[in-house]
Scaffold this motif. Structure first.
Motif, short mmCIF file in Angstrom:
data_model
loop_
_atom_site.label_atom_id
_atom_site.label_comp_id
_atom_site.label_asym_id
_atom_site.label_seq_id
_atom_site.Cartn_x
_atom_site.Cartn_y
_atom_site.Cartn_z
N GLY A 77 0.81 -1.20 0.00
CA GLY A 77 0.00 0.00 0.00
C GLY A 77 0.85 1.25 0.00
N TRP A 78 0.68 2.07 -1.04
CA TRP A 78 1.37 3.36 -1.07
C TRP A 78 0.54 4.31 -1.91
N VAL A 79 0.86 4.54 -3.20
CA VAL A 79 0.02 5.38 -4.03
C VAL A 79 -1.29 4.66 -4.32
N ALA A 80 -1.22 3.39 -4.60
CA ALA A 80 -2.42 2.58 -4.79
C ALA A 80 -2.17 1.23 -4.16
N ALA A 81 -3.18 0.69 -3.51
CA ALA A 81 -3.03 -0.59 -2.83
C ALA A 81 -3.03 -1.72 -3.85
N GLN A 82 -2.12 -2.67 -3.66
CA GLN A 82 -2.06 -3.85 -4.49
C GLN A 82 -2.16 -5.07 -3.57
N GLU A 83 -2.90 -6.08 -4.02
CA GLU A 83 -3.04 -7.28 -3.21
C GLU A 83 -3.06 -8.52 -4.08
N GLU A 84 -2.38 -9.56 -3.62
CA GLU A 84 -2.44 -10.86 -4.26
C GLU A 84 -2.83 -11.88 -3.20
N ARG A 85 -3.58 -12.90 -3.63
CA ARG A 85 -4.02 -13.94 -2.72
C ARG A 85 -3.64 -15.30 -3.30
N TYR A 86 -3.16 -16.18 -2.42
CA TYR A 86 -2.82 -17.53 -2.83
C TYR A 86 -3.58 -18.51 -1.94
N TYR A 87 -4.18 -19.50 -2.59
CA TYR A 87 -5.10 -20.40 -1.91
C TYR A 87 -4.47 -21.79 -1.80
N TYR A 88 -4.59 -22.38 -0.61
CA TYR A 88 -4.03 -23.70 -0.36
C TYR A 88 -5.11 -24.60 0.23
N ASN A 89 -5.36 -25.71 -0.46
CA ASN A 89 -6.33 -26.70 -0.02
C ASN A 89 -5.61 -28.04 0.01
N LEU A 90 -5.34 -28.54 1.20
CA LEU A 90 -4.41 -29.66 1.37
C LEU A 90 -5.05 -30.84 2.09
N ASP A 91 -4.71 -32.04 1.64
CA ASP A 91 -5.15 -33.28 2.28
C ASP A 91 -3.91 -34.06 2.68
N PHE A 92 -3.66 -34.18 3.99
CA PHE A 92 -2.46 -34.84 4.45
C PHE A 92 -2.63 -36.34 4.60
N ALA A 93 -3.85 -36.82 4.61
CA ALA A 93 -4.07 -38.27 4.60
C ALA A 93 -3.66 -38.84 3.25
N LYS A 94 -3.96 -38.09 2.18
CA LYS A 94 -3.60 -38.51 0.82
C LYS A 94 -2.31 -37.87 0.35
N ASP A 95 -1.77 -36.95 1.14
CA ASP A 95 -0.54 -36.24 0.82
C ASP A 95 -0.63 -35.57 -0.55
N GLN A 96 -1.72 -34.79 -0.74
CA GLN A 96 -1.91 -34.13 -2.03
C GLN A 96 -2.71 -32.84 -1.87
N GLU A 97 -2.55 -31.97 -2.87
CA GLU A 97 -3.36 -30.76 -2.92
C GLU A 97 -4.75 -31.12 -3.46
N LEU A 98 -5.77 -30.52 -2.87
CA LEU A 98 -7.13 -30.78 -3.28
C LEU A 98 -7.53 -29.88 -4.44
N VAL A 99 -8.39 -30.40 -5.32
CA VAL A 99 -8.88 -29.64 -6.46
C VAL A 99 -10.41 -29.66 -6.42
N LEU A 100 -11.01 -28.84 -7.26
CA LEU A 100 -12.47 -28.72 -7.25
C LEU A 100 -13.15 -30.06 -7.51
N ARG A 101 -12.57 -30.88 -8.34
CA ARG A 101 -13.15 -32.20 -8.63
C ARG A 101 -13.30 -33.03 -7.35
N ASP A 102 -12.38 -32.89 -6.42
CA ASP A 102 -12.44 -33.68 -5.18
C ASP A 102 -13.68 -33.38 -4.37
N PHE A 103 -14.22 -32.18 -4.51
CA PHE A 103 -15.39 -31.78 -3.73
C PHE A 103 -16.70 -31.85 -4.52
N LEU A 104 -16.60 -31.64 -5.84
CA LEU A 104 -17.81 -31.48 -6.65
C LEU A 104 -18.01 -32.60 -7.66
#
Length: 283
Positions: free
Chosen positions: A180-207
């Motif tokens: 934040g200075w002259v104009a605010a900038q923001e980035e977001r990073y999303y993490y959906n993790l399954d440690f039983a399967k040791d993998q990142e989750l994707v939309l297919r896993d839920f839908l």
């Protein structure tokens, strides 16, 4: 051309002004308060959930060395933990740093991969912020600014995270990077993790296998409802970069109630950050 697309082009081509107005400074302060409020809410939430660990977590927040040593502590109540590995507020050379970086602790390659990715983004964000600040300083003096006018100018650099949901095996969280200075900038990073399967989750896993159609139908229905309710089209048209379909790169998180929330960054399909709670045919 959609008026918001025009606004984006104007925004991207704006030359850095020689002075920061009181309104901009007030806006930066408001944004900083927003992030501080989110951090306070997160702290209160975890205090309520895990009060018995408060002494240990306080030590982790104060000492990165202690945080690293905590890897030797057995995991209790699940396959992993998300801890605040780096947490500090400081001012240096005109930059106010508000930094809170998560680390996932688990005996898995997934945790190592995620932690490495987060740290890379942290390093890149800090380096870019410092470069942006130096370029702004140079532009300020090159356009006739004085040392007296420069005095007191600040830039906020913010890194924070929020856990959206957690079970003994899965976690969904967001890491925020803002400048934040002259104009605010923001980035977001999303993490959906399954440690039983040791993998990142994707939309297919839920839908399910029909996840694209399910998401598209739900999102388009909500877009139509918002357009009708507001009596104004705040969304870009499909041929101007507006919403057409989700894909494997579409961001999302999972709420505590298990509902999937699909997210679009600013200027992707509309003028602001947008979220859609996905409704399935069974709803």
């Amino acid at each position: 051309m959609n008026e918001f697309k025009q606004a984006k082009e104007i925004y991207d081509s704006t030359i850095i002004p020689s002075e920061l107005s009181g309104r901009v400074l007030a806006g930066i302060g408001k944004g900083k308060a927003h992030y501080q409020g989110r951090r306070n809410r997160r702290i209160r939430r975890w205090t309520a959930i895990a009060a018995c660990f408060c002494v240990m977590l306080a030590g982790l927040n104060l000492s990165p060395v202690l945080a690293k040593a905590a890897a030797n502590v057995p995991v209790l109540g699940g396959l992993f933990r998300v801890l605040t590995f780096t947490d500090y507020d400081k001012s240096e050379d005109g930059i106010d740093y508000n930094i809170s970086v998560p680390e996932v602790e688990a005996e898995s390659m997934l945790a190592e991969k995620v932690n490495h990715a987060i740290q890379e983004k942290v390093d890149q964000h800090l380096a870019k912020a410092q470069q942006d600040w130096e370029e702004y300083r140079e532009a300020f003096f090159a356009t006739g600014g004085t040392e007296a006018e420069w005095s007191g100018r600040k830039m906020d650099v913010i890194i924070d995270y929020e856990i959206m949901s957690q079970t003994e095996e899965q976690v969904s969280f967001i890491v925020y990077f803002a400048e934040g200075w002259v104009a605010a900038q923001e980035e977001r990073y999303y993490y959906n993790l399954d440690f039983a399967k040791d993998q990142e989750l994707v939309l297919r896993d839920f839908l399910g296998e029909d996840w694209v159609s399910v998401c598209n139908a739900s999102i388009q229905r909500q877009i139509d409802e918002r357009i009708s309710a507001d009596d104004a089209n705040l969304f870009f048209a499909p041929d101007e970069g507006g919403f057409t379909t989700v894909d494997e790169n579409t961001d999302f998180y999972v709420r505590e109630d298990g509902r999937v929330v699909v997210c679009f960054p600013k200027y992707s399909i509309a003028a602001g950050n947008l979220e859609f709670v996905i409704q399935t045919p069974e709803d």
